[in-house]
Design a protein around this motif. Structure first.
Motif, short mmCIF file in Angstrom:
data_model
loop_
_atom_site.label_atom_id
_atom_site.label_comp_id
_atom_site.label_asym_id
_atom_site.label_seq_id
_atom_site.Cartn_x
_atom_site.Cartn_y
_atom_site.Cartn_z
N UNK A 61 1.00 -1.15 -0.07
CA UNK A 61 -0.05 -0.05 0.06
C UNK A 61 0.69 1.31 0.08
N UNK A 62 1.67 1.49 -1.18
CA UNK A 62 2.69 2.53 -1.18
C UNK A 62 1.88 3.81 -0.81
N UNK A 63 2.59 4.90 -0.38
CA UNK A 63 2.03 6.25 -0.22
C UNK A 63 2.59 7.28 -1.01
N UNK A 64 3.48 6.85 -1.83
CA UNK A 64 4.13 7.90 -2.58
C UNK A 64 4.31 7.21 -3.96
N UNK A 65 4.71 7.94 -5.00
CA UNK A 65 4.74 7.41 -6.45
C UNK A 65 6.02 6.71 -6.57
N UNK A 66 7.09 7.01 -5.71
CA UNK A 66 8.35 6.18 -5.71
C UNK A 66 8.11 4.52 -5.34
N UNK A 67 7.48 4.53 -4.21
CA UNK A 67 6.87 3.07 -3.72
C UNK A 67 6.02 2.45 -4.79
N UNK A 68 5.10 3.47 -5.22
CA UNK A 68 4.07 2.51 -6.23
C UNK A 68 4.62 2.39 -7.51
N UNK A 69 5.82 3.01 -8.15
CA UNK A 69 6.70 2.59 -8.89
C UNK A 69 7.26 1.46 -8.89
N UNK A 70 7.76 1.13 -7.97
CA UNK A 70 8.38 -0.13 -7.61
C UNK A 70 7.46 -1.32 -7.26
N UNK A 71 6.47 -1.04 -6.66
CA UNK A 71 5.21 -2.10 -6.58
C UNK A 71 4.74 -2.54 -8.04
N UNK A 72 4.59 -1.71 -8.83
CA UNK A 72 4.12 -1.92 -10.19
C UNK A 72 5.41 -2.79 -10.94
N UNK A 73 6.43 -2.44 -10.57
CA UNK A 73 7.44 -3.37 -11.49
C UNK A 73 7.45 -4.80 -10.73
N UNK A 74 7.26 -4.72 -9.37
CA UNK A 74 7.16 -6.15 -8.73
C UNK A 74 6.10 -6.95 -9.39
N UNK A 75 4.96 -6.16 -9.61
CA UNK A 75 3.98 -7.21 -10.22
C UNK A 75 4.13 -7.41 -11.70
N UNK A 76 4.86 -6.51 -12.40
CA UNK A 76 5.38 -7.27 -13.68
C UNK A 76 6.40 -8.29 -13.67
#
Length: 324
Positions: free
Chosen positions: A136-151
């Motif tokens: 549950x990232x609260x900033x775009x930096x964390x979200x960008x990494x979470x997206x790559x983990x999903x990839x």
């Protein structure tokens, strides 16, 4: 001798991984656009100066080198900047990771270590944080990494011949024990680096962002891991994949944290400078506490940290700062 391809190997963490891999006898090739990295930080192997957005160069480089394993460090990493300029982070951290994966698929390459972050957890419900905690990232930096983990997860599920390890870093600090390499950012945002630069007189004062968090002294708590221990975790993760281990996610930290004020106290002790500190308001995107449960990494790969000592972390960073 196994060949390892490293994106972002001229950067802070990447250069320490290159050093450790070289010391272990691996053949290393760094691929870096040098936007924040430095050619002189690469102590082993060769450098191809290139961007992950250049798929043709990336494809040619990987086809020629034919690595046995890869480590993907290249990314933007500043939380506050990601809040102000999110598209920059999604382009570099997520879209460029997708470029890399598409080329790996074309060339049938596997064994990827991904440089992820504890920022994917956001404000964790339980401390220390386990890998099973909700993302549950609260900033775009964390979200960008979470997206790559999903990839990575989806790609690994679709391709039985592709395996990866995502290493979720907590707060990385310190420098090479011989002060050959260390943090060299033009705009340092890491607390320890900012504190040491303030002690050197490069900044007038060190700002403390938030003193009203639900922590013992009101300041944020972080799990600080020495960069050499983190680099060693990459070698252990590569060995895990080479030995047939399935795709996995591991936290990288020591399992205990220090507050901002505790770090300041240690920095003053190491530098013998009573530098100025200013309390100010909270910074966007900062969770109150982030501490790792790294038992899965230790149990699965045999990782054994050697530098779990805040004073040692700060002292090695200070020796590097004095050399700059």
């Amino acid at each position: 001798m196994k060949r390892i391809f490293i994106t972002g190997g001229a950067g802070y963490i990447g250069s320490h991984a290159v050093k450790v891999l070289g010391e272990h006898g691996y053949e290393v090739l760094t691929y870096d656009n040098l936007s924040t990295g430095h050619r002189e930080s690469i102590l082993y192997g060769d450098l191809v100066e290139g961007d992950l957005g250049d798929k043709d160069l990336l494809r040619r480089t990987l086809r020629d080198f034919r690595p046995d394993g890869l480590i993907h460090f290249a990314a933007h990493i500043e939380v506050a900047e990601s809040v102000a300029n999110p598209l920059k982070y999604y382009r570099n951290n997520s879209a460029n990771a997708l470029n890399l994966l598409e080329v790996l698929a074309e060339l049938n390459l596997s064994n990827l270590i991904f440089s992820s972050t504890a920022a994917v957890y956001g404000i964790a419900d339980e401390i220390p944080v386990k890998e099973e905690a909700p993302l549950a990232p609260i900033n775009p930096y964390g979200a960008s990494k979470s997206i790559t983990e999903r990839f990575l997860s989806d790609f690994s599920s679709a391709r039985s011949d592709f395996d990866y390890v995502a290493l979720r870093y907590f707060n990385v600090a310190g420098a090479d024990s011989q002060a050959r390499i260390g943090q060299k950012y033009n705009n340092a945002t890491h607390l320890i680096t900012r504190a040491l630069k303030t002690a050197k007189g490069e900044y007038e004062k060190l700002q403390v962002f938030g003193t009203d968090y639900p922590t013992p002294d009101g300041t944020c708590i972080r799990d600080y891991i020495h960069v050499d221990d983190l680099a060693a975790a990459h070698v252990d993760a590569l060995c895990y994949l080479f030995e047939g281990g399935p795709s996995a996610v591991f936290n990288c930290g020591y399992g205990h944290g220090y507050s901002v004020r505790e770090v300041i106290d240690v920095a003053r002790k190491v530098t013998c400078v009573d530098f100025s500190v200013e309390d100010t308001g909270r910074r966007d995107g900062d969770p109150p506490a982030l501490v790792a449960d790294s038992s899965k990494l230790r149990r699965t790969t045999g990782w054994r940290p050697q530098h779990d000592n805040l004073e040692y972390i700060v002292r090695t960073a200070w020796e590097w700062e004095k050399k700059l």
